[in-house]
Design an enzyme around this catalytic site. Structure first.
Site, PDB file in Angstrom:
ATOM      1  N   ASP A  97       8.048 137.448 140.828  1.00  0.00           N
ATOM      2  CA  ASP A  97       7.634 136.174 140.047  1.00  0.00           C
ATOM      3  C   ASP A  97       6.413 136.056 139.249  1.00  0.00           C
ATOM      4  OD1 ASP A  97       9.424 134.569 137.886  1.00  0.00           O
ATOM      5  OD2 ASP A  97       9.046 132.715 138.876  1.00  0.00           O
ATOM      6  N   CYS A 100      11.739 108.803 117.777  1.00  0.00           N
ATOM      7  CA  CYS A 100      10.897 107.708 117.014  1.00  0.00           C
ATOM      8  C   CYS A 100      10.625 107.886 115.598  1.00  0.00           C
ATOM      9  CB  CYS A 100       9.696 106.973 118.242  1.00  0.00           C
ATOM     10  SG  CYS A 100       8.491 105.745 117.934  1.00  0.00           S
ATOM     11  N   GLU A 114      13.868 144.969 147.604  1.00  0.00           N
ATOM     12  CA  GLU A 114      12.818 144.377 147.442  1.00  0.00           C
ATOM     13  C   GLU A 114      12.772 142.803 146.985  1.00  0.00           C
ATOM     14  OE1 GLU A 114       9.628 146.346 145.294  1.00  0.00           O
ATOM     15  OE2 GLU A 114      11.068 148.604 146.278  1.00  0.00           O
ATOM     16  N   LYS A 174      12.072 140.464 144.085  1.00  0.00           N
ATOM     17  CA  LYS A 174      11.937 140.805 142.748  1.00  0.00           C
ATOM     18  C   LYS A 174      10.428 139.329 143.046  1.00  0.00           C
ATOM     19  CE  LYS A 174      13.899 140.051 138.826  1.00  0.00           C
ATOM     20  NZ  LYS A 174      13.155 139.136 138.091  1.00  0.00           N
ATOM     21  N   CYS A 207      12.944 102.893 119.835  1.00  0.00           N
ATOM     22  CA  CYS A 207      11.794 103.484 120.885  1.00  0.00           C
ATOM     23  C   CYS A 207      11.317 102.558 121.676  1.00  0.00           C
ATOM     24  CB  CYS A 207      10.391 104.001 120.464  1.00  0.00           C
ATOM     25  SG  CYS A 207       9.331 104.242 121.272  1.00  0.00           S
ATOM     26  N   TYR A 241       6.177 148.536 142.385  1.00  0.00           N
ATOM     27  CA  TYR A 241       7.520 148.915 142.431  1.00  0.00           C
ATOM     28  C   TYR A 241       8.148 149.853 142.273  1.00  0.00           C
ATOM     29  CZ  TYR A 241       7.881 145.659 139.148  1.00  0.00           C
ATOM     30  OH  TYR A 241       7.661 144.866 138.305  1.00  0.00           O
ATOM     31  N   LYS A 255      19.667 137.308 142.261  1.00  0.00           N
ATOM     32  CA  LYS A 255      19.437 136.139 141.910  1.00  0.00           C
ATOM     33  C   LYS A 255      19.540 135.606 143.008  1.00  0.00           C
ATOM     34  CE  LYS A 255      17.297 136.524 137.695  1.00  0.00           C
ATOM     35  NZ  LYS A 255      16.172 135.812 136.759  1.00  0.00           N
ATOM     36  N   CYS A 268       3.503 104.546 117.190  1.00  0.00           N
ATOM     37  CA  CYS A 268       3.992 104.263 118.488  1.00  0.00           C
ATOM     38  C   CYS A 268       3.036 104.625 119.050  1.00  0.00           C
ATOM     39  CB  CYS A 268       5.095 105.349 118.758  1.00  0.00           C
ATOM     40  SG  CYS A 268       5.626 105.602 120.305  1.00  0.00           S
ATOM     41  N   CYS A 307       7.365 101.791 121.174  1.00  0.00           N
ATOM     42  CA  CYS A 307       7.099 100.557 119.750  1.00  0.00           C
ATOM     43  C   CYS A 307       8.071 100.145 119.691  1.00  0.00           C
ATOM     44  CB  CYS A 307       6.078 101.404 119.009  1.00  0.00           C
ATOM     45  SG  CYS A 307       7.660 102.661 118.074  1.00  0.00           S
TER      46      CYS A 307
HETATM   47  S1  IVH Z   1      11.749 147.417 139.951  1.00  0.00           S
HETATM   48  C1  IVH Z   1      13.352 149.719 136.307  1.00  0.00           C
HETATM   49  N1  IVH Z   1      11.826 145.476 141.658  1.00  0.00           N
HETATM   50  O1  IVH Z   1      11.725 141.765 137.354  1.00  0.00           O
HETATM   51  C2  IVH Z   1      13.174 148.067 136.521  1.00  0.00           C
HETATM   52  N2  IVH Z   1      11.338 145.252 139.318  1.00  0.00           N
HETATM   53  O2  IVH Z   1      14.004 141.248 135.972  1.00  0.00           O
HETATM   54  C3  IVH Z   1      11.600 148.943 137.642  1.00  0.00           C
HETATM   55  N3  IVH Z   1       9.936 142.810 139.287  1.00  0.00           N
HETATM   56  O3  IVH Z   1      11.661 144.087 134.814  1.00  0.00           O
HETATM   57  C4  IVH Z   1      12.404 147.310 138.523  1.00  0.00           C
HETATM   58  N4  IVH Z   1       9.699 142.228 140.957  1.00  0.00           N
HETATM   59  O4  IVH Z   1       9.300 142.915 135.843  1.00  0.00           O
HETATM   60  C5  IVH Z   1      11.585 145.927 140.242  1.00  0.00           C
HETATM   61  N5  IVH Z   1      10.670 144.204 143.395  1.00  0.00           N
HETATM   62  C6  IVH Z   1      10.588 144.708 141.585  1.00  0.00           C
HETATM   63  C7  IVH Z   1      10.136 143.555 140.881  1.00  0.00           C
HETATM   64  C8  IVH Z   1      10.749 144.067 140.240  1.00  0.00           C
HETATM   65  C9  IVH Z   1       9.932 141.961 140.277  1.00  0.00           C
HETATM   66  C10 IVH Z   1      10.529 142.494 137.553  1.00  0.00           C
HETATM   67  C11 IVH Z   1      10.697 143.622 136.624  1.00  0.00           C
HETATM   68  C12 IVH Z   1      11.364 143.953 136.104  1.00  0.00           C
HETATM   69  C13 IVH Z   1      12.382 142.796 135.964  1.00  0.00           C
HETATM   70  C14 IVH Z   1      13.806 142.788 135.574  1.00  0.00           C
END
Ligand code: IVH
Length: 690
Positions: A133, A439, A129, A131, A421, A239, A327, A445, A424
């Site tokens: 933000d 500064c 899935e 992630k 600086c 999720y 990541k 300034c 100024c």
């Molecule tokens: S599963 C037990 N799925 O990322 C952990 N988390 O850095 C359950 N997040 O705390 C999390 N998208 O806030 C899960 N598809 C996704 C996510 C996700 C974003 C966040 C969530 C988590 C954080 C960890």
């Protein structure tokens, strides 16, 4: 802790070095967690944060004795911010471990296999899935009705944002055929398009724009006034499962299907994979299309599909063993660094900026990048004219990663950081132990002027009624007010003809200027906005030197660090050498001396008169401060209490009259409650002492 020290391999550290680095990192990580989770205002990129965390984890792995119960590795996020009522999560809201390389993901699956004792050819299905933000939330349903919505907070305790979450149209309020208790977790986010529209509206309303969609989502959800949340375009993907009174499915994939059945949005890009290679391929494909999505994602989450296996795998410290976040790499590009310019911030910090040949990184056109500070330029040896690699990690300001040395032009000169600086011409000084050069121009300034002037007229300083921050901005833009003295030179005829200024408001301002042209010495010193000189320090100075003339003369004499005057200054309880340096630096600067001369001619600064402690409600009382205070430093709080005749003690006992409890207070607050002492929060304390 220098960055160089952090480059030593962990194995090469002595236990003492490891302990010192662990402590420094723990502090840094905790600060970043607070900035991110409580203030919605991160100060470093995700990649930088991750690097700190990796180093921290490596040290804890190599030196397990260092792990303590309050180590950041045991915590998720930061404690909830004050303001919303607290919610203890029925099941903790966990975080996720990170994978950065393919090998980390392969190792994750291998670990799962080892843990479960699975054979080589037994398939381990994984749900992939994106992630999101955003900001994670927990939604609790009882008998199918939405009853409670909370932010993650520190994973154990979050904030009650039920009413705000009710304004999200995507969240179903009623679930048909739901178990008695169901807690669903997900991520509240803002689409890029909505974010851009919101920022346009913010700018139009002269409100501060949000740094990125995540901050916009968090800032919009955590509003005291739910009508504001309702007016903001927030979205959600769910999720995972929190608490549930009965099993819901056998697999995560089927659980997602059930969620959709109840009307929750789940991420349409999620896919079920049979092996780790397929996961990695899916990841690579998503990296490619990431910029085309209308919402920000910062990685891929892999989850073991079978829920019975999830159960067996459980969690270790803050992360489940059955899931990991892979990541995305920071996006990089090569371009030419045309010039390094210096930007002066509102507090006087000189920040080097790389002006680049424009280049597209991750779909965004970039022509400027930060070089952070003097040391960073020296460490990377980045020179004007160099070909450089820049990177955009998450959505923070792009950074210069390195120079491409093979492409360096002959004769390229190492960059010399200015010691004056650029705005100024005042000296730019770097204090011991600080990375920033600042500064010292302060009041003159132009980069700092507006903020300084706003401070000068603010409530605890000159408190000039009728002259607010907005007026200061306009008058400064027009060049009508350049220095504090210009404020007192305003004439009725300068005002009465202006837009929005009637005869009456002009008269009122002239009247309040005339009233405020007599001021106490401590307020006067505070109003100057000298770094580290808050109200309490200003009061200490006023008390010590008595009059403006006396104070100025002694500051001049103390410029000689060998003098008695310097001794006298640093002997004041509450004024250490660092504060003294800021103070003396300010007083030595010619521009500031001119400002002081002008003000001295225009105003009547009253000599210090010691307050009569007998009239204070805290006179003779014993006070203990614990936790972090938000509006003043601990030293200031202590000095102020003492000036009102209170005795400030370091520990709680039956004899304590008041315990002032700040944020993150620990054992002292607990003990105070056990002893039934009078506990006040910061606001109550400030009200008490007036
Ligand atoms: S599963 C037990 N799925 O990322 C952990 N988390 O850095 C359950 N997040 O705390 C999390 N998208 O806030 C899960 N598809 C996704 C996510 C996700 C974003 C966040 C969530 C988590 C954080 C960890």
């Amino acid at each position: 802790m220098s960055d160089n020290a952090r480059e030593n391999p962990v194995e090469a550290l002595t236990p003492l070095e490891a302990a010192a680095e662990w402590e420094a990192l723990a502090r840094e990580i905790t600060d970043h967690d607070k900035a991110y989770h409580q203030k919605d205002s991160p100060v470093v990129s995700d990649a930088e944060y991750d690097a700190l965390r990796r180093r921290f984890d490596a040290i804890e792995d190599a030196f397990p004795d260092l792990v303590s119960p309050d180590s950041p590795s045991r915590k998720v996020g930061a404690k909830p911010a004050a303001g919303f009522s607290k919610v203890t999560h029925a099941k903790p809201m966990l975080s996720l471990g990170n994978a950065f390389e393919d090998e980390d993901v392969i190792e994750f699956v291998a670990r799962v296999r080892r843990f479960l004792g699975l054979g080589e050819d037994e398939p381990v299905e994984i749900v992939c899935e994106p992630k999101i933000d955003g900001l994670s939330v927990s939604l609790r349903y009882e008998k199918g009705k939405f009853v409670l919505g909370a932010t993650r907070g520190d994973g154990t305790t979050g904030e009650d944002v039920t009413e705000n979450l009710k304004t999200l149209v995507e969240i179903p309020m009623i679930l048909k055929d739901a178990p008695g208790v169901l807690e669903v977790r997900g991520e509240v986010y803002m689409t890029r398009r909505d974010f851009e529209a919101l920022n346009r509206a913010q700018e139009k309303a002269e409100a501060k724009p949000f740094a990125n969609p995540r901050n916009a989502a968090a800032g919009s959800l955590r509003q005291k006034d739910k009508a504001i949340t309702a007016s903001r375009p927030l979205s959600i993907f769910v999720y995972s499962l929190g608490d549930a009174s009965e099993p819901l499915a056998e697999t995560h994939w089927d659980f997602l299907t059930r969620l959709r059945g109840w009307g929750f949005p789940t991420n349409p890009l999620a896919e079920l994979k049979e092996c780790v290679e397929d996961c990695l391929q899916f990841y690579r494909g998503t990296v490619e299309k990431r910029q085309g999505l209308d919402y920000e994602i910062d990685g891929m989450v892999y989850k073991v599909n079978r829920l019975d296996w999830q159960e067996r795998l459980g969690a270790v410290s803050r992360a489940p063993r059955w899931a990991i976040a892979h990541k995305f790499p920071a996006e990089k590009a090569e371009t030419v660094l045309r010039e390094i310019t210096i930007q002066v911030g509102r507090t006087g910090t000189l920040t080097p900026v790389a002006n680049l040949e424009p280049v597209t990184v991750g779909g965004v056109r970039v022509s400027r990048a930060t070089l952070h500070n003097e040391d960073e330029i020296a460490r990377k040896d980045v020179r004007e004219g160099d070909t450089v690699i820049i990177q955009r990690a998450g959505d923070v300001i792009p950074q210069v990663v390195s120079a491409v040395l093979d492409k360096r032009k002959k004769g390229a000169k190492a960059y010399v950081f200015p010691d004056v600086c650029p705005e100024c011409g005042s000296l730019a000084v770097r204090e011991e132990g600080e990375v920033a050069r600042r500064c010292s121009g302060g009041l003159v300034c132009p980069a700092q002027r507006v903020e300084r002037l706003k401070h000068f007229v603010s409530r605890n300083a000159f408190d000039i009624e009728g002259l607010g921050a907005k007026h200061i901005e306009t008058f400064s833009e027009e060049g009508r007010i350049k220095t504090p003295a210009d404020i007192f030179k305003l004439k009725r005829e300068d005002l009465a003809d202006r837009d929005g200024w009637g005869e009456q408001s002009a008269d009122n301002l002239i009247e309040s200027l005339s009233q405020r042209s007599t001021i106490s010495l401590d307020r006067f010193i505070y109003a100057l906005g000298i770094r580290q000189v808050g109200q309490a320090t200003a009061r200490l100075l006023a008390k010590q030197y008595g009059s403006l003339k006396g104070w100025r003369a002694q500051m001049d004499a103390a410029q000689d660090r060998e003098s008695d005057a310097y001794q006298e200054l640093t002997n004041i309880d509450g004024i250490g050498p660092l504060v003294a340096e800021d103070l003396l630096g300010f007083c030595a600067e010619d521009h500031n001396r001119e400002v002081l001369d002008d003000l001295e001619n225009l105003l009547t600064v009253k000599d210090f008169v010691a307050p009569d402690p007998a009239s204070s409600p805290v006179a003779g009382k014993t006070v203990v401060f614990t936790g972090t205070l938000e509006s003043l430093s601990r030293a200031e709080a202590k000095a102020r209490a003492e000036s009102l005749g209170a005795k400030v003690a370091g520990s709680v006992s039956k004899k304590t009259d008041y315990v002032v409890v700040g944020l993150d207070a620990g054992s002292k607050a607990k003990k105070a409650k056990e002893l039934g002492l009078n506990c006040l929060n910061e606001e109550e304390w400030l009200n008490l002492i007036g």
